[in-house]
Design a protein around this motif. Structure first.
Motif, PDB file in Angstrom:
ATOM      1  N   GLY A 205     -11.071 -35.715  29.162  1.00 51.25           N
ATOM      2  CA  GLY A 205      -9.883 -36.545  29.267  1.00 51.25           C
ATOM      3  C   GLY A 205      -9.115 -36.762  30.571  1.00 51.25           C
ATOM      4  N   LEU A 206      -8.510 -37.816  30.765  1.00 54.20           N
ATOM      5  CA  LEU A 206      -7.816 -38.237  31.914  1.00 54.20           C
ATOM      6  C   LEU A 206      -6.395 -38.840  31.505  1.00 54.20           C
ATOM      7  CD1 LEU A 206      -7.963 -38.130  34.980  1.00 54.20           C
ATOM      8  CD2 LEU A 206      -8.847 -40.628  34.810  1.00 54.20           C
ATOM      9  N   THR A 207      -5.206 -38.322  31.875  1.00 53.35           N
ATOM     10  CA  THR A 207      -3.954 -38.767  31.575  1.00 53.35           C
ATOM     11  C   THR A 207      -3.263 -38.778  32.922  1.00 53.35           C
ATOM     12  OG1 THR A 207      -2.747 -36.825  31.256  1.00 53.35           O
ATOM     13  CG2 THR A 207      -3.909 -37.640  29.486  1.00 53.35           C
ATOM     14  N   PRO A 208      -1.845 -39.355  32.977  1.00 52.39           N
ATOM     15  CA  PRO A 208      -1.084 -39.214  34.381  1.00 52.39           C
ATOM     16  C   PRO A 208      -0.831 -37.936  34.627  1.00 52.39           C
ATOM     17  CG  PRO A 208      -0.433 -40.906  32.911  1.00 52.39           C
ATOM     18  CD  PRO A 208      -1.444 -40.314  32.140  1.00 52.39           C
ATOM     19  N   PHE A 241      -9.716 -41.996  28.559  1.00 51.04           N
ATOM     20  CA  PHE A 241      -8.629 -42.416  29.170  1.00 51.04           C
ATOM     21  C   PHE A 241      -7.669 -41.822  28.012  1.00 51.04           C
ATOM     22  CE2 PHE A 241     -10.309 -46.055  31.826  1.00 51.04           C
ATOM     23  CZ  PHE A 241     -10.849 -45.259  32.545  1.00 51.04           C
ATOM     24  N   ARG A 242      -6.363 -41.514  28.688  1.00 54.77           N
ATOM     25  CA  ARG A 242      -5.000 -41.232  27.977  1.00 54.77           C
ATOM     26  C   ARG A 242      -5.326 -39.987  26.821  1.00 54.77           C
ATOM     27  NH1 ARG A 242      -2.010 -46.710  26.943  1.00 54.77           N
ATOM     28  NH2 ARG A 242      -3.876 -47.127  25.681  1.00 54.77           N
ATOM     29  N   ARG A 243      -6.470 -39.311  26.985  1.00 53.42           N
ATOM     30  CA  ARG A 243      -6.837 -38.089  26.025  1.00 53.42           C
ATOM     31  C   ARG A 243      -6.607 -36.792  26.631  1.00 53.42           C
ATOM     32  NH1 ARG A 243     -11.455 -39.723  22.063  1.00 53.42           N
ATOM     33  NH2 ARG A 243     -10.441 -38.471  20.717  1.00 53.42           N
ATOM     34  N   ILE A 244      -5.997 -35.845  26.009  1.00 56.50           N
ATOM     35  CA  ILE A 244      -5.966 -34.569  26.429  1.00 56.50           C
ATOM     36  C   ILE A 244      -6.809 -33.594  25.755  1.00 56.50           C
ATOM     37  CG2 ILE A 244      -3.748 -34.848  27.685  1.00 56.50           C
ATOM     38  CD1 ILE A 244      -2.712 -33.376  25.272  1.00 56.50           C
ATOM     39  N   SER A 245      -7.240 -32.388  26.269  1.00 63.20           N
ATOM     40  CA  SER A 245      -7.801 -31.470  25.707  1.00 63.20           C
ATOM     41  C   SER A 245      -7.317 -30.039  26.136  1.00 63.20           C
ATOM     42  CB  SER A 245      -9.465 -31.421  26.141  1.00 63.20           C
ATOM     43  OG  SER A 245     -10.281 -30.809  25.229  1.00 63.20           O
ATOM     44  N   THR A 246      -7.965 -28.822  25.755  1.00 63.89           N
ATOM     45  CA  THR A 246      -7.607 -27.631  25.752  1.00 63.89           C
ATOM     46  C   THR A 246      -7.054 -27.319  27.125  1.00 63.89           C
ATOM     47  OG1 THR A 246      -9.228 -27.200  23.944  1.00 63.89           O
ATOM     48  CG2 THR A 246      -7.925 -25.269  25.188  1.00 63.89           C
ATOM     49  N   ALA A 263     -11.257 -50.801  33.327  1.00 67.34           N
ATOM     50  CA  ALA A 263     -10.094 -50.439  33.851  1.00 67.34           C
ATOM     51  C   ALA A 263      -9.230 -49.580  33.540  1.00 67.34           C
ATOM     52  CB  ALA A 263      -9.366 -52.070  34.421  1.00 67.34           C
ATOM     53  N   PRO A 264      -8.486 -48.642  33.946  1.00 74.82           N
ATOM     54  CA  PRO A 264      -7.656 -47.944  33.240  1.00 74.82           C
ATOM     55  C   PRO A 264      -6.555 -48.729  32.558  1.00 74.82           C
ATOM     56  CG  PRO A 264      -8.315 -46.810  35.207  1.00 74.82           C
ATOM     57  CD  PRO A 264      -8.849 -48.248  35.227  1.00 74.82           C
ATOM     58  N   PRO A 265      -5.772 -48.260  31.456  1.00 70.86           N
ATOM     59  CA  PRO A 265      -4.522 -48.884  30.942  1.00 70.86           C
ATOM     60  C   PRO A 265      -3.566 -48.532  32.008  1.00 70.86           C
ATOM     61  CG  PRO A 265      -4.829 -46.865  30.116  1.00 70.86           C
ATOM     62  CD  PRO A 265      -6.315 -46.930  30.706  1.00 70.86           C
ATOM     63  N   PRO A 266      -2.334 -49.436  32.079  1.00 72.19           N
ATOM     64  CA  PRO A 266      -1.485 -49.706  33.062  1.00 72.19           C
ATOM     65  C   PRO A 266      -0.871 -48.410  33.639  1.00 72.19           C
ATOM     66  CG  PRO A 266      -1.401 -51.423  31.406  1.00 72.19           C
ATOM     67  CD  PRO A 266      -2.248 -50.427  30.891  1.00 72.19           C
ATOM     68  N   GLU A 267      -0.380 -47.706  32.531  1.00 75.48           N
ATOM     69  CA  GLU A 267       0.427 -46.598  32.880  1.00 75.48           C
ATOM     70  C   GLU A 267      -0.523 -45.495  33.656  1.00 75.48           C
ATOM     71  OE1 GLU A 267       2.928 -42.855  30.801  1.00 75.48           O
ATOM     72  OE2 GLU A 267       1.357 -43.995  29.677  1.00 75.48           O
ATOM     73  N   LEU A 268      -1.812 -45.375  33.285  1.00 73.32           N
ATOM     74  CA  LEU A 268      -2.741 -44.409  33.957  1.00 73.32           C
ATOM     75  C   LEU A 268      -2.969 -44.996  35.256  1.00 73.32           C
ATOM     76  CD1 LEU A 268      -4.443 -41.842  34.208  1.00 73.32           C
ATOM     77  CD2 LEU A 268      -6.283 -43.181  32.427  1.00 73.32           C
ATOM     78  N   VAL A 277      -5.924 -42.254  44.298  1.00 73.41           N
ATOM     79  CA  VAL A 277      -7.439 -42.021  43.955  1.00 73.41           C
ATOM     80  C   VAL A 277      -7.985 -43.514  43.668  1.00 73.41           C
ATOM     81  CG1 VAL A 277      -8.731 -41.498  41.959  1.00 73.41           C
ATOM     82  CG2 VAL A 277      -6.615 -40.395  42.150  1.00 73.41           C
ATOM     83  N   ALA A 278      -8.997 -43.702  44.359  1.00 74.62           N
ATOM     84  CA  ALA A 278      -9.990 -44.975  44.560  1.00 74.62           C
ATOM     85  C   ALA A 278     -10.601 -44.964  43.134  1.00 74.62           C
ATOM     86  CB  ALA A 278     -10.859 -44.788  45.549  1.00 74.62           C
TER      87      ALA A 278
END
Length: 282
Positions: A205-208, A241-246, A263-268, A277-278
């Motif tokens: 997962g990847l979030t802000p 995108f926009r998902r978290i885990s443990t 492309a990532p969503p706007p907030e991310l 980050v490139a």
């Protein structure tokens, strides 16, 4: 009621071809939503191919679903619409083969792009995961680099690298049979002695707020790659995108390049830009 009656009259009056076209369109829209629920993202090219329609038709479908608030369009496709608090993914990681089949075409494109990024590097660290494994296959198929050394705690990656006659290093530690991974304190200490030109890293997962993964043990090895590599290349398909885990593995500033399929969503996207980050869209 009036709208329903009007639609019914229109359907009755329409030609068989028009009714069949509407039925196919409804089936296509349902399939798009079903795929979003399963994987978190869809691509225009895959939907167009699977339903034998044009890219323009698929884009119209996505625009219609976005207008209904059912998804969010991104470059080359769409992602699930997730507003409000993020939901933690299941604590139990899906089995390897199930993950390998999910979004396999996107992962193949990501793998090829990541392999090109590290084409000239001699000392590479390769993480676990299906996308990184695809990256390893792309690397082995590319032009050989004299003296290249591969460091990995993935026994699957190690097998590929050794078969390609590359100097291959694995750490000592505990082997997890399902993932074919090596983890543990001794593995962390082994690889903490080294520096790498680049690391290919996967995640769930990847979030802000950063990079996330399932397993504390495997996340500890990912942290080593983030700390010891000159370039940290995160390979991640857009369903994550926009998902978290443990486990939160690293903040966004630790990523050098994000290689993804949309492309990532706007907030991310804004958070990634702020962290410098490139972003490479395969």
């Amino acid at each position: 009621m009036t709208d329903s009656l009007t639609q019914t009259k229109q359907d009755t009056a329409a030609s068989p071809e028009a009714r069949r076209g509407r039925t196919l369109a409804q089936a296509r829209l349902a399939a798009i939503l079903d795929r979003l629920n399963q994987g978190g993202s869809v691509s225009v090219a895959e939907i167009a191919r699977d339903f034998a329609v044009s890219d323009m038709t698929v884009r119209r479908d996505l625009a219609e679903l976005e207008a209904q608030g059912l998804l969010e369009r991104v470059h080359g496709g769409a992602v699930s619409l997730q507003h409000g608090p993020l939901t933690v993914i299941d604590d139990v990681e899906p089995v390897f083969e199930a993950r390998r089949r999910l979004n396999s075409e996107a992962k193949a494109r990501i793998a090829e792009a990541a392999a090109r990024l590290v084409a000239g590097d001699q000392t590479l660290a390769l993480d676990l995961g299906t996308t990184v494994l695809a990256g390893a296959r792309a690397l082995m198929a590319a032009e050989p680099v004299p003296g290249r050394r591969i460091f990995t705690n993935s026994l699957r990656v190690a097998q590929l690298a050794a078969a390609a006659a590359l100097q291959t290093y694995v750490p000592g530690g505990l082997v997890h049979p399902s993932e074919m991974s090596v983890t543990g304190q001794s593995a962390i200490e082994d690889f903490s002695r080294y520096y790498f030109d680049a690391a290919l890293i996967g995640a769930s997962g990847l979030t802000p707020d950063g990079v996330f993964d399932y397993s504390p043990e495997e996340s500890a090895m990912k942290s080593v790659y983030f700390q010891r590599a000159s370039r940290r290349i995160l390979m991640l398909d857009s369903s994550k995108f926009r998902r978290i885990s443990t486990v939160r593995v690293a903040d966004l500033a630790r990523i050098s390049v994000l290689v993804t399929d949309a492309a990532p969503p706007p907030e991310l996207a804004q958070a990634l830009e702020a962290a410098e980050v490139a972003i490479l869209i395969a």
